[in-house]
Each structure stands twice: as C-alpha cells, then as structure tokens.
Design a protein around this motif. Sequence first.
Motif, PDB file in Angstrom:
ATOM      1  N   ARG A 202      -5.904  52.911  23.695  1.00 43.41           N
ATOM      2  CA  ARG A 202      -5.105  51.974  23.094  1.00 43.41           C
ATOM      3  C   ARG A 202      -5.090  50.840  22.369  1.00 43.41           C
ATOM      4  O   ARG A 202      -4.922  50.811  21.551  1.00 43.41           O
ATOM      5  N   ARG A 203      -5.468  50.095  23.570  1.00 45.90           N
ATOM      6  CA  ARG A 203      -5.706  48.309  23.234  1.00 45.90           C
ATOM      7  C   ARG A 203      -6.138  48.837  21.416  1.00 45.90           C
ATOM      8  O   ARG A 203      -5.527  47.190  20.656  1.00 45.90           O
TER       9      ARG A 203
ATOM     10  N   ALA B  68      -4.816  46.498  18.593  1.00 48.49           N
ATOM     11  CA  ALA B  68      -5.747  46.065  18.322  1.00 48.49           C
ATOM     12  C   ALA B  68      -5.731  45.645  16.572  1.00 48.49           C
ATOM     13  O   ALA B  68      -5.623  44.672  15.626  1.00 48.49           O
ATOM     14  N   ASN B  69      -6.637  46.846  15.935  1.00 50.92           N
ATOM     15  CA  ASN B  69      -7.389  46.696  14.868  1.00 50.92           C
ATOM     16  C   ASN B  69      -6.337  47.093  14.129  1.00 50.92           C
ATOM     17  O   ASN B  69      -6.049  46.745  12.982  1.00 50.92           O
TER      18      ASN B  69
ATOM     19  N   ASN C  52     -15.248  42.604  24.860  1.00 51.28           N
ATOM     20  CA  ASN C  52     -15.126  41.757  24.050  1.00 51.28           C
ATOM     21  C   ASN C  52     -15.279  42.248  22.796  1.00 51.28           C
ATOM     22  O   ASN C  52     -14.134  41.754  21.538  1.00 51.28           O
ATOM     23  N   ASP C  53     -15.001  43.282  22.506  1.00 51.09           N
ATOM     24  CA  ASP C  53     -15.104  44.125  20.624  1.00 51.09           C
ATOM     25  C   ASP C  53     -13.501  43.814  20.687  1.00 51.09           C
ATOM     26  O   ASP C  53     -12.679  43.476  19.781  1.00 51.09           O
ATOM     27  N   ILE C  54     -12.449  43.790  21.235  1.00 51.61           N
ATOM     28  CA  ILE C  54     -10.981  43.899  20.998  1.00 51.61           C
ATOM     29  C   ILE C  54     -10.404  42.539  21.737  1.00 51.61           C
ATOM     30  O   ILE C  54      -9.852  41.685  20.344  1.00 51.61           O
TER      31      ILE C  54
ATOM     32  N   GLU D 133     -20.890  36.869  20.694  1.00 53.95           N
ATOM     33  CA  GLU D 133     -20.471  36.945  19.678  1.00 53.95           C
ATOM     34  C   GLU D 133     -18.902  36.578  19.896  1.00 53.95           C
ATOM     35  O   GLU D 133     -18.399  36.240  18.966  1.00 53.95           O
ATOM     36  N   VAL D 134     -18.247  36.717  20.887  1.00 56.03           N
ATOM     37  CA  VAL D 134     -16.941  36.292  21.380  1.00 56.03           C
ATOM     38  C   VAL D 134     -17.079  34.328  20.903  1.00 56.03           C
ATOM     39  O   VAL D 134     -16.538  34.015  20.817  1.00 56.03           O
TER      40      VAL D 134
END
Length: 366
Positions: free
Chosen positions: A207-208, A212-213, A283-285, A326-327
């Motif tokens: 869900r997050r 986010a996307n 991290n991707d979020i 990446e962050v």
Amino acid sequence: MPTELEELVEFLHHGNTQIRQIAAENLVGYTTAQPSLFKYNQLEPIKDLKMLIKDYPPIAKNALTMLVNLSEDSEVLGCLMEDDPFMESLLKRVTDPKEKNADLVCMLVANLAKSPNITKLLTLSRTVPKTLSTSPFAIDQLLDCFVKGATGTYNADANYDYLSYPVADLAKHEEGRVHFLTPREADANIVPLTKLIVFTEHGSTIRRRGVANTIKNICFHIPAHERLLANEGDETDSGAGIGLLPYILLPLMGSEEYDDDDTEGMLDEVQLLPPDKARESQNDIIITHLETLLLLTTTRQGRDRLRAIKVYPIVRELHLHSDDPEVREACDRLVQVIMRDEEGEGKEMPKLEELPDDDDQIVEIA
C-alpha cells in the motif's frame, strides 16, 4: 497432434467440474514454467480461464492465479483488456463484499493497468454498490474499496492493498492525474488524491509503495503544484490546498531531535515526533518520496516553499542515518536544488558532502 500438456489445457473447459478443478490445479505451475502453453490454439486457454473465474471458488482461485501470472505477456494482456464484459466481471468481484478472492482480482487488475487502455476505468460507469460508494464510476468505487480495505471494514477476506498499483499506473496518464486532483461531485466533492495520501505510513508495504508512486506520478502535473504545496484547505489561485507535504516528509523522518534553527518554520505535523517514530523501512519508497520532492522544486514557488518549511534538515538527517548509496544519491540531488543560490542572490548553503562529520557516522556521498 496436441501434446500431453496441450491436452491437459483442453480440460479447462471440460463439462465435469472435478476434471476442470484437477486441470486447473495441475496447470498453475506451468504459467511461470511454460507460459507459451496457454497460447495454444489462438489463446483458447486464456478464453477458458476468463470463464473459470466465475466457476466454483477453488477453480476460480486457480484461474485467477494463472491469469495474474500470464498477464505479463503483451498478447495475453491485449486479449484481457479488449474484453469489456470480462473487465466488468472483475469489477463485480472486487466490489463484492463477500468475494473471497478479491485480493487476487486486485492483483490481476494491477497487471492489466500496464495497458494504456486502463484509462477506461476513469469514465466507465456501472451499478453503484450501495454499501461501498456513492459514485457510479469504476475508479471511484475502486478507491472506496482501497480506503475501506485498510481497516477491513468492507470485506473480511480482502485488504485491497494491490489496488494502489493500478491507481499509480493511472496517474502516469494526464487524464488520470487530472482525475485524482479534481473534486468528485458524485463523492461529496472530495479530491481523490486526499483519500490516498493518508496511507504513506500504513503498515502494508504494498500500500505504501503504490501510494508513493501515485503521488510522484501526479506531481508531474506542474499546474497542480501550488495546490499540492499549500496547507490543506488554504485557498490558492488554482483551488483549495491539498496539504501534501507532511505525508511525504513524515516517512523520511525518524526520532531525531532538531535544534531551534532547524525547526523554525517546519510544518507543525513534523515537529515533536514521538521517541519511537520509525523512518520508512523500504529504500525504494524513500527514494520515491525524495524524487517527488525533487519534482516539486520544478517551480521557484516550490523551491521557496521547501526552503521555508526546512526540508533541508530533514534530508540531512535522512542522509546521516542511511547506509544505502541510492538513498544518499537521491538526498544529494534534492539538496543540490533546494540549497543552491537562485540567480543573483546570497551565499550558497552547504551541500551534504560539505557538512561536518557526525560524531558517530561519516557523511559520504556515493
């Protein structure tokens, strides 16, 4: 002559229920191991699977599982998306509060959203499920499922988390972005985006991530930035403020304490956080939220707003507490924009790589 497996596939439309069930159970694994099998005889197995989602629950579950796996194929995707009655059968199951396979259907809808034809959901009108929605439009009903699924108040067997993925894909299209930013007359004039942003710190990673996307994709619509940046309810030249910023910033924050210079100007919602406040774990979020903030710096107004509410200290602390390259890189990209001089103005603020070393951790930019 058909092979043994092709003969097994043909049993999907057998008149005997037990034979259909055995065939469905045995074929699930082949949807990933040998997906071409289901293109046999001009996609006849796909046509059978579309019918089987209406079969007895155990058969329907296997049929849905197979369609989820197979819908990555462009030819299969086209076959599914061109079938409007099939789409209606999926929507009927998603919005049925007693449908035990509703989450599987949501997963299939998420895959179907990879087709540009998914925008039909924005204008598709259907019967209003009285206990779910006040709107006759499919997308509004799906959003209502998504909202109610967060607390399990609509269908005890479904959380509807995967509906955030097709919503994010719809927001890649201009008409989708406009829809999510426009008050819905059929839904008490609620702006659809405001139903979504409250889930940026929900317990479900799916869900997050989807929310986010969705937010990021909507922020490609630059004319809406003024409303997105404004506090909720504040009047702007383009309409009432949406108050997006707290919902992006809070996932980036942990329980760190800030000095008075840092907090002066920060949004009320991001101050005095509890000592057990946890930062987003994926991290991707985190990177998605940072990219959203970067999109919001497209205009001078956006850059000034992020400076005024002290986004820099928040990103600084995120960088200090992250060991993901990446962050850190995403942090640096944002800092380069919000802390640089505007042309002809005063002294440039420090970039992340210029900050003094922390007592416990050296600041590095990958």
